[in-house]
Design a protein around this motif. Structure first.
Motif, PDB file in Angstrom:
ATOM      1  N   HIS A   8       0.854  -1.178   0.000  1.00 42.50           N
ATOM      2  CA  HIS A   8       0.000   0.000   0.000  1.00 42.50           C
ATOM      3  C   HIS A   8       0.895   1.235   0.000  1.00 42.50           C
ATOM      4  CE1 HIS A   8      -4.011  -1.810   0.776  1.00 42.50           C
ATOM      5  NE2 HIS A   8      -3.250  -2.805   1.199  1.00 42.50           N
ATOM      6  N   GLY A  10       1.466   5.457  -0.290  1.00 47.48           N
ATOM      7  CA  GLY A  10       0.859   6.751  -0.036  1.00 47.48           C
ATOM      8  C   GLY A  10       1.807   7.853  -0.431  1.00 47.48           C
ATOM      9  N   ARG A  11       1.252   9.012  -0.724  1.00 48.87           N
ATOM     10  CA  ARG A  11       2.083  10.168  -1.069  1.00 48.87           C
ATOM     11  C   ARG A  11       2.237  11.017   0.180  1.00 48.87           C
ATOM     12  NH1 ARG A  11       3.393   9.832  -6.282  1.00 48.87           N
ATOM     13  NH2 ARG A  11       4.723  11.647  -5.927  1.00 48.87           N
ATOM     14  N   LEU A  32      -0.116  13.862   4.660  1.00 46.38           N
ATOM     15  CA  LEU A  32      -0.312  13.300   3.335  1.00 46.38           C
ATOM     16  C   LEU A  32      -0.615  14.397   2.315  1.00 46.38           C
ATOM     17  CD1 LEU A  32      -2.418  10.092   4.036  1.00 46.38           C
ATOM     18  CD2 LEU A  32       0.052  10.418   4.117  1.00 46.38           C
ATOM     19  N   GLU A  55       6.293   9.141  -2.671  1.00 51.73           N
ATOM     20  CA  GLU A  55       5.518   7.906  -2.550  1.00 51.73           C
ATOM     21  C   GLU A  55       6.274   6.899  -1.683  1.00 51.73           C
ATOM     22  OE1 GLU A  55       2.594   6.029  -5.720  1.00 51.73           O
ATOM     23  OE2 GLU A  55       4.676   5.452  -6.127  1.00 51.73           O
ATOM     24  N   GLN A  88      -6.568   9.411   0.677  1.00 52.63           N
ATOM     25  CA  GLN A  88      -5.716   8.224   0.593  1.00 52.63           C
ATOM     26  C   GLN A  88      -6.146   7.231   1.673  1.00 52.63           C
ATOM     27  OE1 GLN A  88      -1.446   8.873  -0.209  1.00 52.63           O
ATOM     28  NE2 GLN A  88      -1.835  11.073  -0.064  1.00 52.63           N
ATOM     29  N   PHE A  91      -4.525   3.716   2.034  1.00 48.02           N
ATOM     30  CA  PHE A  91      -3.186   3.773   2.619  1.00 48.02           C
ATOM     31  C   PHE A  91      -3.273   3.988   4.123  1.00 48.02           C
ATOM     32  CE2 PHE A  91       0.274   6.469   4.182  1.00 48.02           C
ATOM     33  CZ  PHE A  91       1.370   5.646   3.943  1.00 48.02           C
TER      34      PHE A  91
END
Length: 256
Positions: A8, A10-11, A32, A55, A88, A91
């Protein structure tokens, strides 16, 4: 494909190692990327873009956070903020699952804007909420018209998210940024107080005084700062708002 589950991702816009105001105790805060609100007083404009930041996998983010675990006294742990973390949600849900497996307190700091019952993101939001020990919910304005002027969008899904959290019995700390001339009128504050009182799961109500410390960020991003004409609220204005919202004894609002 070999059937292996993909990580998974996430940014991540940024992190704060020793946060003390976003949940109980000392917390590792993960900001995030991505937010659809355009709050006039936003202090994190660098997080607006959904493709911003770096990321990373949920496992890698948690591993970085756990290095600071010895400092998490007084119920500290991990807080996910933004931007808007529910953009997100999958995530967040995975990160919180891993954190809870490690016995780490999880806190979701959100404005609730992506919430929509039955929407394409609803299942992920439900998972993220279920794995949150505490939700910090920022209600920008109780009046829909004023909310639109303040943020660019409706508040109906946000208020419904508050109701959903109450239905789930999820512990909530409500937050409200006090901006002179925008969010501080007594009528709206009383409406907000009554709304919060009817939820039954609110453990605390925090008044967050507006400040203009983000002006430098706007200048560096070449974005006009929209509230240059607004002064920070004085102590009396903050006291009046806290009195209306009954911050000091908000436990008394909780349903028996």
């Amino acid at each position: 494909m070999n059937g292996c589950k993909l990580p998974h991702l996430g940014r991540i816009s940024s992190v704060e190692s020793f946060g003390s105001v976003d949940g109980p105790g000392i917390r590792y805060i993960i900001f995030l990327a991505g937010c659809r609100l355009r709050c006039l007083y936003c202090h994190n404009p660098e997080t607006w873009g959904v493709q911003g930041g770096e990321e990373k996998s949920a496992a890698a983010v948690l591993a970085a956070a756990l290095r600071f675990r010895p400092y998490w006294k007084g119920g500290g742990g991990v807080t996910v903020s933004g931007g808007e973390p529910l953009l997100q949600a999958a995530f967040v849900a995975e990160l919180f699952r891993l954190a809870q497996e490690e016995g780490v307190s999880t806190c979701l700091d959100t404005a609730g804007e992506p919430f929509k019952r039955g929407g394409p993101n609803f299942a992920a939001v439900m998972r993220a909420v279920s794995r949150s020990d505490l939700v910090l919910l920022d209600i920008k304005h109780i009046d829909e018209g004023k909310h639109k002027k303040l943020t660019g969008t409706t508040n109906q899904n946000i208020l419904d998210f508050a109701r959903y959290l109450a239905e789930q019995g999820k512990p909530v700390w409500l937050r409200h940024v006090l901006v002179p001339g925008y969010t501080d009128d007594a009528v709206s504050l009383n409406r907000l107080s009554r709304f919060a009182a009817g939820l039954g799961n609110v453990e605390r109500f925090e008044v967050l005084p507006y400040h203009g410390m983000a002006k430098a960020k706007y200048e560096s991003l070449q974005i006009p700062y929209p509230l240059s004409h607004v002064a920070e609220p004085d102590k009396e204005a903050i006291r009046r708002a806290e009195e209306i919202l009954r911050v000091a004894d908000y436990q008394g609002y909780k349903k028996k």
